[in-house]
Design a protein around this motif. Structure first.
Motif, PDB file in Angstrom:
ATOM      1  N   ILE A 261     -32.157  33.063  12.079  1.00 38.63           N
ATOM      2  CA  ILE A 261     -30.813  33.180  12.627  1.00 38.63           C
ATOM      3  C   ILE A 261     -29.803  33.479  11.518  1.00 38.63           C
ATOM      4  CG2 ILE A 261     -28.957  31.926  13.788  1.00 38.63           C
ATOM      5  CD1 ILE A 261     -31.015  30.589  15.507  1.00 38.63           C
TER       6      ILE A 261
ATOM      7  N   ALA B  36     -31.703  41.624  20.440  1.00 39.69           N
ATOM      8  CA  ALA B  36     -31.486  40.184  20.580  1.00 39.69           C
ATOM      9  C   ALA B  36     -32.702  39.504  21.194  1.00 39.69           C
ATOM     10  CB  ALA B  36     -30.256  39.923  21.446  1.00 39.69           C
TER      11      ALA B  36
ATOM     12  N   VAL C 145     -35.258  38.214  18.718  1.00 36.76           N
ATOM     13  CA  VAL C 145     -34.674  37.090  17.971  1.00 36.76           C
ATOM     14  C   VAL C 145     -34.856  35.809  18.779  1.00 36.76           C
ATOM     15  CG1 VAL C 145     -32.581  36.114  16.972  1.00 36.76           C
ATOM     16  CG2 VAL C 145     -32.928  38.575  16.910  1.00 36.76           C
ATOM     17  N   ILE C 146     -34.465  35.879  20.070  1.00 36.97           N
ATOM     18  CA  ILE C 146     -34.519  34.682  20.903  1.00 36.97           C
ATOM     19  C   ILE C 146     -35.957  34.219  21.105  1.00 36.97           C
ATOM     20  CG2 ILE C 146     -34.018  33.817  23.213  1.00 36.97           C
ATOM     21  CD1 ILE C 146     -31.605  35.831  23.156  1.00 36.97           C
TER      22      ILE C 146
ATOM     23  N   VAL D  78     -37.295  32.679  17.851  1.00 36.07           N
ATOM     24  CA  VAL D  78     -36.707  31.371  17.570  1.00 36.07           C
ATOM     25  C   VAL D  78     -37.313  30.300  18.484  1.00 36.07           C
ATOM     26  CG1 VAL D  78     -34.590  30.029  17.740  1.00 36.07           C
ATOM     27  CG2 VAL D  78     -34.566  32.238  16.619  1.00 36.07           C
ATOM     28  N   MET D  79     -37.455  30.639  19.780  1.00 34.68           N
ATOM     29  CA  MET D  79     -38.040  29.687  20.725  1.00 34.68           C
ATOM     30  C   MET D  79     -39.477  29.377  20.358  1.00 34.68           C
ATOM     31  SD  MET D  79     -37.185  30.100  24.626  1.00 34.68           S
ATOM     32  CE  MET D  79     -35.626  29.833  25.376  1.00 34.68           C
TER      33      MET D  79
ATOM     34  N   PHE E  97     -32.715  24.154  25.895  1.00 37.28           N
ATOM     35  CA  PHE E  97     -33.537  25.036  25.066  1.00 37.28           C
ATOM     36  C   PHE E  97     -32.861  26.374  24.839  1.00 37.28           C
ATOM     37  CE2 PHE E  97     -37.374  22.380  25.781  1.00 37.28           C
ATOM     38  CZ  PHE E  97     -37.624  22.181  24.442  1.00 37.28           C
TER      39      PHE E  97
ATOM     40  N   LEU F  85     -30.375  25.937  22.200  1.00 41.58           N
ATOM     41  CA  LEU F  85     -30.926  25.815  20.856  1.00 41.58           C
ATOM     42  C   LEU F  85     -31.463  27.145  20.344  1.00 41.58           C
ATOM     43  CD1 LEU F  85     -32.877  22.450  20.803  1.00 41.58           C
ATOM     44  CD2 LEU F  85     -30.811  23.053  19.590  1.00 41.58           C
ATOM     45  N   ALA F  86     -32.027  27.938  21.255  1.00 46.05           N
ATOM     46  CA  ALA F  86     -32.744  29.131  20.800  1.00 46.05           C
ATOM     47  C   ALA F  86     -31.831  30.335  20.635  1.00 46.05           C
ATOM     48  CB  ALA F  86     -33.869  29.461  21.770  1.00 46.05           C
ATOM     49  N   VAL F  87     -30.773  30.420  21.438  1.00 45.06           N
ATOM     50  CA  VAL F  87     -29.931  31.604  21.358  1.00 45.06           C
ATOM     51  C   VAL F  87     -28.829  31.360  20.332  1.00 45.06           C
ATOM     52  CG1 VAL F  87     -28.524  33.208  22.660  1.00 45.06           C
ATOM     53  CG2 VAL F  87     -30.387  32.034  23.779  1.00 45.06           C
ATOM     54  N   PRO F  88     -28.799  32.146  19.266  1.00 51.91           N
ATOM     55  CA  PRO F  88     -27.712  31.986  18.300  1.00 51.91           C
ATOM     56  C   PRO F  88     -26.376  32.187  19.007  1.00 51.91           C
ATOM     57  CG  PRO F  88     -29.301  33.637  17.543  1.00 51.91           C
ATOM     58  CD  PRO F  88     -29.699  33.251  18.930  1.00 51.91           C
TER      59      PRO F  88
ATOM     60  N   PHE G 159     -23.566  33.512  18.406  1.00 52.74           N
ATOM     61  CA  PHE G 159     -22.860  34.796  18.440  1.00 52.74           C
ATOM     62  C   PHE G 159     -23.518  35.763  19.419  1.00 52.74           C
ATOM     63  CE2 PHE G 159     -26.037  35.544  15.214  1.00 52.74           C
ATOM     64  CZ  PHE G 159     -26.333  36.889  15.278  1.00 52.74           C
ATOM     65  N   LEU G 160     -24.851  35.615  19.609  1.00 53.07           N
ATOM     66  CA  LEU G 160     -25.525  36.448  20.613  1.00 53.07           C
ATOM     67  C   LEU G 160     -25.115  36.023  22.014  1.00 53.07           C
ATOM     68  CD1 LEU G 160     -29.146  36.948  19.298  1.00 53.07           C
ATOM     69  CD2 LEU G 160     -27.293  38.578  19.428  1.00 53.07           C
TER      70      LEU G 160
END
Lengths: 368, 329
Positions: A300, A342, A345-346, A349-350, B143, B146-149, B151-152
């Motif tokens: 991130i 995006a 990325v998601i 991260v998950m 969740f 927590l997972a999605v930054p 700014f996104l």
């Protein structure tokens, strides 16, 4: 001597126990597969891409994703329709019309641009590609193109390579910092411990993003991609070590008084030997779990810095660099596919979060 | 209790010192010194800085002297309220930052309050109705948070608002209030725009707090004193709120110190995406233009604000938690 199945648990090694426990955590196992998939994509980015990620063409800027038709006359034969770019006579905007009469067949393991597979084997084969000749008009854009007409799918593959390796490298550096400082803190205690703990507390109470922005902005403009890459890695790893140091310290403190450590010391093991041969192996699994949990923050941070234009700069490609194009709402409203970077990325991260959670539970096979 | 607060104050002073060193480092990082670039900047504008003026500036900032002297002179100027000149705007830094700093504080505090106001009831609900649909929903949203930054998340919400409602959800004011002087109407306008940025900023922290609250409360609810209270015929809402929630609240409250720096950090990027008139966009512009006094000052002020906020929350924690309040050592 054969062991009855129900008694296996008594003779299993720690790693076996960890593995059995981890296996029970369905989501974590699925996440492990996803993570493995991501790193396969890192290795084979140029194989999965079908177009040169830097080949731009003003004539096909902001082209929407093409729909893939899987069956041709009831038989399996994927193809896409040809697309023609024309100017709208009223608005002078470029609009794209699909031409249903033109069929461009997709081929697997098709010829494309030349690269070295795994950095060694020179080849021109790609997972998919356009069948037949390498005609400039017959191309595919699975996820559309960006403003400069570069293929988003191929750029995404290369971006995955940079974003995920930068995370891995950054986490390795934080790991070294965290283990050394956390280890010192936990093993020696006293004044060293107090100093390191206060430093961590201070670091954690500072809003980090503005600071890292300042540091990143000071990188000289004329640095090469590689130099910026390493500088950014160092900057983001300075962010991640505190949590790792905390975990390592906690483990050291818990273990310092354990019988086996005391006996190791009493039989005259050197300090180095006590630490690395006797103590470290018993919390390696904890470290692995903490490292996995630290990775998403790295990913991130890199994405955020690059998104702001302070991290990696084009021509380097990373998820953040790709998302930079989606900064403007008006652009995104017209070309929503620019937001697609995006998604990985998601997902990444998950996946790392679930995997880390599963590993953390499994790291203590005797617990609960 | 006094010892605890005293220790916190000392730590806060050290933190401010560390932040000031880092901010000073950021000012010093670009090649060339401040006066040289100031003269060059003025020359492009057509105005000339006389040798005498340049010399005075050099003495004022202690240029050419050892680095710690320069740092000392810089701190001294700041103590007098002089943060230096912004190269890009050709005005004192304090004037450029102006109300943006306060709006940053407003947005961050709003996010913090919202985080708490939502995390507490949702966490309690998730624990009391464990494995219910609502619990799963809260876990799922958690969740995502927590997972999605953030700014996104801001980007996606902005896009959805634009496409579905044809509305611009960014900004903190309606256009007619952008440059208006402060009035009740403007405050009301600000309050109407605040929830979306606050929610975006608070979501990640909220997700964490919900998980903490749920876990703590689940531990408490299994304890015998809860069963006793229930068997004595205490109504269920009272059983839950009287002791278990209060006990579960303590570890929950102690995380607030880390939530605030996180929110302030996040607000920088989210402000950029949503176009909020906070210091975020200003910082980015200053960094790109190498307007280092402005950038360094923003980093310094943000850091100091955060430290003060954390200190206040620590004092609040002492007030909530009798174990610390009554501690004698």
């Amino acid at each position: 001597m054969a062991v009855a199945p129900e008694q296996r648990v008594f003779v299993a090694s720690q790693w076996q126990l960890t593995w059995w426990r981890f296996r029970k955590h369905r989501v974590a196992v699925a996440s492990a597969v996803v993570v493995a998939g991501f790193y396969l994509a890192v290795l084979g980015a140029d194989f999965l891409a079908y177009a040169d990620p830097n080949a731009s063409e003003a004539q096909r800027g902001l082209m929407p994703p093409q729909r893939v038709y899987w069956f041709d006359d009831g038989k399996f034969g994927p193809y896409v329709h040809g697309v023609k770019g024309v100017r709208d006579p009223q608005t002078f905007k470029r609009v794209y019309r699909t031409d249903p009469s033109q069929k461009i067949p997709l081929r697997f393991f098709a010829q494309g641009f030349e690269y070295r597979f795994l950095g060694m084997i020179p080849t021109t084969r790609h997972l998919i590609g356009v069948g037949g000749s390498l005609d400039a008009t017959k191309t595919i854009f699975l996820l559309g193109t960006d403003v400069q007409g570069r293929d988003l799918w191929s750029r995404l593959m290369y971006g995955t390579r940079i974003s995920l390796t930068i995370g891995l490298l950054g986490v390795t550096m934080s790991l070294v910092l965290g283990v050394v400082l956390g280890g010192l803190s936990g093993f020696y205690g006293g004044i060293v411990d107090t100093l390191i703990q206060r430093t961590i507390e201070i670091l954690r109470s500072i809003p980090t993003i503005p600071l890292w922005m300042g540091l990143a902005a000071a990188l000289p403009r004329e640095w090469s991609i590689l130099q910026v890459y390493f500088a950014i890695t160092i900057i983001i790893s300075m962010l991640g070590w505190t949590e790792l140091a905390r975990v390592v310290r906690g483990r050291f403190l818990a273990m310092r008084e354990e019988d086996f450590v005391v006996s190791a010391r009493l039989v005259g093991c050197s300090q180095m030997r006590t630490i690395f041969v006797h103590m470290v192996p018993s919390f390696t699994s904890h470290i692995i779990a903490a490292t996995t949990l630290a990775l998403p923050a790295m990913i991130i941070s890199e994405t955020a810095l690059s998104f702001l234009g302070l991290g990696l700069r084009p021509p380097a490609i990373s998820w953040g660099v790709l998302l930079q194009q989606a900064q403007n709402v008006q652009t995104v409203a017209i070309s929503p596919w620019l937001m697609l970077p995006a998604v990985p990325v998601i997902i990444a991260v998950m996946a790392f979060n679930f995997l880390g959670d599963g590993l953390r539970d499994a790291a203590d096979p005797y617990g609960r | 209790m006094l010892t605890f607060i005293g220790r916190r104050v000392v730590l806060a002073i050290f933190t401010v010192w560390a932040i000031s060193v880092l901010a000073f480092a950021i000012i010093q990082l670009p090649p060339g010194d401040y006066v040289t670039s100031y003269i060059a900047q003025m020359a492009t504008m057509g105005s000339v800085v006389t040798d005498e003026e340049a010399q005075n500036l050099r003495i004022q900032y202690g240029l050419g002297r050892p680095i710690y002297v320069q740092y000392y002179k810089w701190v001294k100027l700041i103590a007098q309220g002089d943060f230096g000149m912004s190269m890009e705007w050709r005005r004192p830094v304090t004037e450029v930052i102006g109300e943006r700093l306060w709006l940053t504080v407003v947005v961050s505090v709003a996010a913090l309050i919202l985080t708490w106001a939502l995390a507490l009831p949702i966490g309690v609900y998730s624990a009391v109705r464990q494995y219910s649909v609502g619990d799963y929903l809260a876990t799922f949203v958690g969740f995502i948070g927590l997972a999605v930054p953030n700014f996104l998340l801001a980007l996606v919400l902005l896009y959805l608002g634009f496409v579905l409602f044809n509305a611009h959800i960014g900004g903190l004011f309606s256009p007619e209030f952008n440059d208006a002087p402060w009035s009740w109407a403007r405050v009301w306008d600000l309050l109407k725009h605040l929830p979306i940025p606050a929610l975006i900023l608070g979501l990640a922290g909220m997700a964490q707090q919900i998980r903490i609250m749920r876990a703590n409360l689940l531990d408490e609810l299994r304890k015998p004193y809860v069963v006793t209270a229930r068997s004595k015929g205490l109504p269920e809402p009272r059983v839950i709120t009287k002791y278990p929630v209060r006990v579960a609240l303590n570890p929950f409250a102690s995380t607030i110190g880390y939530t605030l720096p996180y929110i302030v950090s996040g607000s920088i990027i989210v402000s950029l995406v949503l176009g909020l008139p906070t210091v975020g966009p200003l910082l980015l512009k200053a960094l790109i233009a190498q307007d280092m006094f402005l950038a360094g000052t923003i980093v310094l002020l943000l850091g100091v604000m955060t430290v003060i906020g954390t200190l206040v929350s620590d004092v609040l924690l002492v007030w909530i938690d009798p174990r610390i309040r009554l501690e004698e050592t």
